[in-house]
Design a protein around this motif. Sequence first.
Motif: not given
Length: 262
Positions: A89, A111, A202, A232, A234, A237, A247, A249-250, A253-254
């Motif tokens: 991140h 991310i 992301i 991607k 979102f 966010k 959290w 959601d990511e 998806y990952t």
Amino acid sequence: MKNIKSKTIVFITGAFVTHHGWSNWQSFFEKHGFTCFAPPWKYKDANPEVLRKLDPYNNDIKDLRLAELHDYFEDYILALPEKPIIIGHSTGGLIVQVLLQKGLAEAGIAIHSVPPIGVLSFKWSFLKSLWGPLGLFSTVDKTFLMSVKQWQYSFTNGLLYDEQLKAYDQNVVPESKRLIRDCLSSAAKVDFKSPHAPLLFIAGSTDHIMPASLNYSNYKKYKHTGSVTDFKEFEGKNHYVLGLPSWKDEAEYTLDWIHKLS
């Protein structure tokens, strides 16, 4: 392209915050059969409250450099029994990109990533968020500690005030100005034309410090047609994406992205 076979994940946190922010992600992926590690940055293996009380002029964090952090995580990864998937991140996302270039991971997920050198944004929110941490007119012989006001703007914009304060207390730690400046140097260089393991970007539509447009520009820089590079975004966010109630959601998806490439 080689499929992703690794069942090991290394989470790499970003600047300004503790590594404990990965706890939800770590539990989530462990429940799906992965062995997970979320090592602290060098000199930051302590509670955020303890780190915030350090003398800003007399601690090891103030001298930390980006290249030193690359080496630190490289050594950590090489000691593992298998080549991992690495998920980072912010500054951790930049480190993911550099380590992928070195062939140290089965795949990488960046991310809300700090971009490599040569990828810039001129959005006001980006410039405003980084002016303090870069400290261009202040000494580098002192750590930078994000204020509550800076935290509200750069990380937790859109949250209620009480939520912002709670997140600050649980996460914010001092940072090296040298390291932040290194993100604009050759220590943050990536060869965008080289082959690399699968890489997912992301982004979040309301991120002030690392805008989605900057993450998309980073993604578009990769030119090797034989390598998988995906993006991607979102909606809604901010940069505190790991700590938001949404959290998962990511994370989901990952996980789906990894499974599609396995």
